[in-house]
Design an enzyme around this catalytic site. Structure first.
Site, PDB file in Angstrom:
ATOM      1  N   ARG A  67     -11.339  70.352  14.962  1.00 41.41           N
ATOM      2  CA  ARG A  67     -11.959  69.488  15.985  1.00 41.41           C
ATOM      3  C   ARG A  67     -13.417  69.886  16.219  1.00 41.41           C
ATOM      4  O   ARG A  67     -14.286  69.024  16.386  1.00 41.41           O
ATOM      5  CB  ARG A  67     -11.149  69.585  17.274  1.00 41.41           C
ATOM      6  CG  ARG A  67     -11.700  68.740  18.418  1.00 41.41           C
ATOM      7  CD  ARG A  67     -10.759  68.733  19.611  1.00 41.41           C
ATOM      8  NE  ARG A  67     -11.409  68.135  20.783  1.00 41.41           N
ATOM      9  CZ  ARG A  67     -11.594  68.753  21.944  1.00 41.41           C
ATOM     10  NH1 ARG A  67     -11.174  70.005  22.103  1.00 41.41           N
ATOM     11  NH2 ARG A  67     -12.195  68.140  22.937  1.00 41.41           N
ATOM     12  N   HIS A  71     -16.527  67.326  15.650  1.00 41.22           N
ATOM     13  CA  HIS A  71     -17.401  66.940  16.759  1.00 41.22           C
ATOM     14  C   HIS A  71     -18.840  67.375  16.536  1.00 41.22           C
ATOM     15  O   HIS A  71     -19.763  66.755  17.090  1.00 41.22           O
ATOM     16  CB  HIS A  71     -16.857  67.526  18.067  1.00 41.22           C
ATOM     17  CG  HIS A  71     -15.692  66.766  18.614  1.00 41.22           C
ATOM     18  ND1 HIS A  71     -15.476  66.564  19.955  1.00 41.22           N
ATOM     19  CD2 HIS A  71     -14.668  66.138  17.981  1.00 41.22           C
ATOM     20  CE1 HIS A  71     -14.377  65.844  20.135  1.00 41.22           C
ATOM     21  NE2 HIS A  71     -13.869  65.584  18.936  1.00 41.22           N
ATOM     22  N   HIS A 198      -4.929  64.072  12.640  1.00 43.23           N
ATOM     23  CA  HIS A 198      -4.079  64.195  13.819  1.00 43.23           C
ATOM     24  C   HIS A 198      -2.676  64.670  13.459  1.00 43.23           C
ATOM     25  O   HIS A 198      -1.849  64.857  14.360  1.00 43.23           O
ATOM     26  CB  HIS A 198      -3.994  62.851  14.553  1.00 43.23           C
ATOM     27  CG  HIS A 198      -5.181  62.566  15.414  1.00 43.23           C
ATOM     28  ND1 HIS A 198      -5.556  61.292  15.790  1.00 43.23           N
ATOM     29  CD2 HIS A 198      -6.095  63.396  15.964  1.00 43.23           C
ATOM     30  CE1 HIS A 198      -6.639  61.350  16.536  1.00 43.23           C
ATOM     31  NE2 HIS A 198      -6.996  62.611  16.646  1.00 43.23           N
ATOM     32  N   TRP A 247       0.720  64.633  18.102  1.00 42.20           N
ATOM     33  CA  TRP A 247       0.941  63.375  17.397  1.00 42.20           C
ATOM     34  C   TRP A 247       2.156  63.479  16.476  1.00 42.20           C
ATOM     35  O   TRP A 247       2.792  62.476  16.183  1.00 42.20           O
ATOM     36  CB  TRP A 247      -0.277  63.012  16.562  1.00 42.20           C
ATOM     37  CG  TRP A 247      -1.438  62.473  17.314  1.00 42.20           C
ATOM     38  CD1 TRP A 247      -1.787  61.163  17.497  1.00 42.20           C
ATOM     39  CD2 TRP A 247      -2.453  63.233  17.997  1.00 42.20           C
ATOM     40  NE1 TRP A 247      -2.939  61.062  18.239  1.00 42.20           N
ATOM     41  CE2 TRP A 247      -3.373  62.313  18.559  1.00 42.20           C
ATOM     42  CE3 TRP A 247      -2.684  64.608  18.177  1.00 42.20           C
ATOM     43  CZ2 TRP A 247      -4.483  62.725  19.291  1.00 42.20           C
ATOM     44  CZ3 TRP A 247      -3.784  65.016  18.905  1.00 42.20           C
ATOM     45  CH2 TRP A 247      -4.677  64.084  19.453  1.00 42.20           C
ATOM     46  N   ASP A 278      -5.126  54.897  17.648  1.00 41.26           N
ATOM     47  CA  ASP A 278      -4.108  55.156  16.621  1.00 41.26           C
ATOM     48  C   ASP A 278      -3.364  53.863  16.289  1.00 41.26           C
ATOM     49  O   ASP A 278      -3.144  53.549  15.112  1.00 41.26           O
ATOM     50  CB  ASP A 278      -3.109  56.219  17.104  1.00 41.26           C
ATOM     51  CG  ASP A 278      -3.742  57.583  17.325  1.00 41.26           C
ATOM     52  OD1 ASP A 278      -4.344  58.110  16.376  1.00 41.26           O
ATOM     53  OD2 ASP A 278      -3.642  58.116  18.445  1.00 41.26           O
TER      54      ASP A 278
END
Length: 327
Positions: A67, A71, A198, A247, A278
């Site tokens: 992540r 980002h 995810h 997820w 999603d």
């Protein structure tokens, strides 16, 4: 028309500011690397990777390192040439952006490694940590390129608002995904492939605010609490911090379960999370053909993910030497 002209002027000033900053960074890093051979830098990168592997075994922090890299790179704007994978996310000014909640922990994880290997730029370390995390969790080996120039000050951080919103207010999920990813120069296929990340990780109330599941095993689901569930993929006695909502059931394994799990329960499992962005991947005509492909063929997903992540990891990056460095 006046608003458009003002926006264009702001974008022009931002391009000029970032261009000047990039020139300064390349000059600084070029001078710095003039005392370091490519072989030495490559050796330090390999040492960093070994340290990252030890960190992953100890803390099971694969998702948050991925992540962090996403980002950092995901702020890139192809229209202005600003943002991108330049290590700016290590500064508090950017970490304070709403979409980056909780990522200060990932920076803290990497700081001791950077202190041991200061020759390696923050921009490289962040992307190396993500690629190593994907591979360590069972995903594809990514043909990464290193030698990224890092930003040197908080003044070079991008403005807030360039990252996706799980619950966009004024756009549909599909519109929002295309607005964000196409701005970066990425395709619909890239969008679906990268969304497959995810398969790892969880959402937390204290970070995105998109779930009531928060920090600690008592605030998790049957897949994210410490007892009685212990996720497959955990390579130590601890799965890391308990809690949050994932997820997928086995959220420490990188596979194609993000796609297959949805087709099994259509996003209705109360212990799994599924956002409007999603859902867009299985309802939009162009997205869903790739979603179905990756559910059917994990090898195809791995191939496309590795390609798209490499592309993402190089957005906005300046390399020294220009052709980059391969491990």
């Amino acid at each position: 028309k006046r608003e458009r002209r003002e926006r264009e002027e702001r974008e022009k000033r931002e391009r000029e500011r970032m261009s000047e900053a990039a020139c300064r960074r390349v000059g600084v890093v070029s001078n710095h690397l003039s005392d370091v051979s490519v072989d030495k830098y490559k050796s330090e990168l390999k040492a960093c990777k070994e340290d990252i592997s030890k960190l992953l075994k100890k803390l099971q922090c694969h998702p948050i390192l991925i992540r962090l890299a996403w980002h950092d790179a995901g702020t890139f704007d192809a229209r202005t040439g600003t943002g991108g994978a330049d290590g700016s996310i290590r500064f508090d000014q950017e970490l304070s952006h709403g979409a980056n909640a909780g990522l200060d922990k990932a920076v803290r994880y990497l700081k001791p490694i950077h202190n041991r290997h200061p020759v390696v730029s923050w921009a490289d370390l962040i992307q190396l940590a993500a690629a190593t995390s994907v591979e360590d969790a069972g995903g594809p080996k990514i043909d990464m390129k290193y030698g990224r120039v890092e930003v040197k000050s908080k003044e070079e951080c991008p403005d807030e608002g360039n990252l996706p919103d799980a619950y966009p207010e004024k756009q549909t999920g599909a519109q929002h995904l295309r607005f964000i990813f196409h701005r970066m120069g990425l395709s619909d296929r890239d969008i679906v492939a990268l969304s497959g990340a995810h398969t790892l990780g969880r959402a937390f109330k204290e970070r995105s605010g998109t779930t009531e599941c928060g920090y600690g095993p008592k605030k998790g689901t049957k897949f994210t609490g410490l007892c009685p569930y212990h996720p497959a993929g955990a390579r130590s006695d601890s799965m890391g911090m308990g809690g949050g909502k994932s997820w997928t059931k086995d959220w420490l394994i990188f596979d194609n379960s993000y796609f297959t799990d949805y087709l099994k329960n259509y996003g209705k499992d109360k212990d799994l999370i599924w956002f409007p962005t999603d859902h867009a991947l299985v309802t939009d005509q162009d997205f869903k053909k790739y979603f179905a492909l990756y559910a059917l063929d994990q090898n195809e997903f791995f191939k496309d993910f590795a390609f798209s992540f490499k592309k993402l990891s190089e957005l906005g990056s300046k390399f020294v030497p220009e052709q980059g460095i391969k491990l």
